[in-house]
Enzyme design. Structure first.
Site, short mmCIF file in Angstrom:
data_model
loop_
_atom_site.label_atom_id
_atom_site.label_comp_id
_atom_site.label_asym_id
_atom_site.label_seq_id
_atom_site.Cartn_x
_atom_site.Cartn_y
_atom_site.Cartn_z
N GLU A 164 7.00 -7.06 -4.17
CA GLU A 164 6.02 -5.99 -4.39
C GLU A 164 6.40 -4.78 -3.56
O GLU A 164 6.65 -4.89 -2.36
CB GLU A 164 4.61 -6.45 -4.01
CG GLU A 164 3.56 -5.40 -4.32
CD GLU A 164 2.16 -5.89 -4.06
OE1 GLU A 164 1.60 -6.53 -4.95
OE2 GLU A 164 1.67 -5.65 -2.95
N ASP B 160 -2.55 -14.47 -2.96
CA ASP B 160 -1.17 -14.05 -2.66
C ASP B 160 -0.17 -14.88 -3.46
O ASP B 160 0.86 -14.36 -3.89
CB ASP B 160 -0.89 -14.22 -1.16
CG ASP B 160 -1.94 -13.57 -0.30
OD1 ASP B 160 -1.81 -12.37 -0.04
OD2 ASP B 160 -2.88 -14.27 0.09
N ASP C 83 5.06 -11.72 -2.67
CA ASP C 83 3.94 -10.83 -2.35
C ASP C 83 3.91 -10.75 -0.82
O ASP C 83 3.36 -11.63 -0.17
CB ASP C 83 2.63 -11.39 -2.91
CG ASP C 83 1.45 -10.47 -2.62
OD1 ASP C 83 1.64 -9.24 -2.62
OD2 ASP C 83 0.35 -10.99 -2.37
#
Length: 179
Positions: free
Chosen positions: A68, A141, A7
């Site tokens: 991501e 996160d 992330d």
């Protein structure tokens, strides 16, 4: 399949490693955050993220890295930092010959919770449940990184079959034109 989920972020870059196959219980092998000081020069922050990613890759030896996909946000500065951290993660994987997959936030949320509009609490709760953890990973996160890895494990077989079908169709179409 062993997947390192990333992330991306300049201040907190979530990382999580999950092992398993679709349809079977999954196992978390590691979760954490690569942090950089907000007041450091950008170049030093990117080097720190690279060093952190290299440590995770060395320790866990993933077969895939799921990152991501950066999407447009209202704050251009935030999206730039996210894109830069994302690029570092992809570079580290590519240097080692590890395939990289990009997943959108809504794709990850839908895979893990069933809704592409799930909030961070719902994602954290489902990650906790799916990996049989005692509590949601903190910060968010870290939970998001695990969700990325889970998403990839569950979606990769279908994506691979689709890519193979497209390749076969393209090959057959090319053969038909040359005959």
């Amino acid at each position: 399949m062993r997947v390192l989920g990333v992330d991306p972020g300049l201040t907190r870059c979530g990382v999580g490693v999950v092992e398993g196959v679709a349809g079977r219980p999954l196992t978390m092998l590691g979760v954490g955050v690569v942090r950089t000081p907000a007041d450091a020069d950008l170049s030093h922050r990117l080097v720190a993220i690279e060093q952190g990613m290299e440590e995770w890759l060395d320790e866990h030896r993933p077969e895939f890295v799921a990152v991501e996909r950066v999407f447009s946000q209202h704050n251009v500065r935030t999206v730039m930092g996210t894109a830069q951290a994302s690029a570092v993660a992809m570079l580290c994987a590519a240097r080692r010959g590890i395939p990289v997959a990009l997943h959108t936030p809504s794709e990850v949320k839908a895979a893990v919770t069933g809704s592409g509009r799930a909030d961070k609490a719902q994602v954290g709760a489902m990650v906790t449940r799916l990996l049989r953890l005692s509590a949601p990973p903190k910060p968010a996160d870290a939970a998001d990184a695990l969700a990325l890895a889970i998403c990839h494990i569950w979606r990769a077989p279908a994506q691979n079959r689709l890519q193979q079908a497209v390749a076969r169709h393209t090959l057959n179409a090319t053969k038909g034109r040359t005959a």
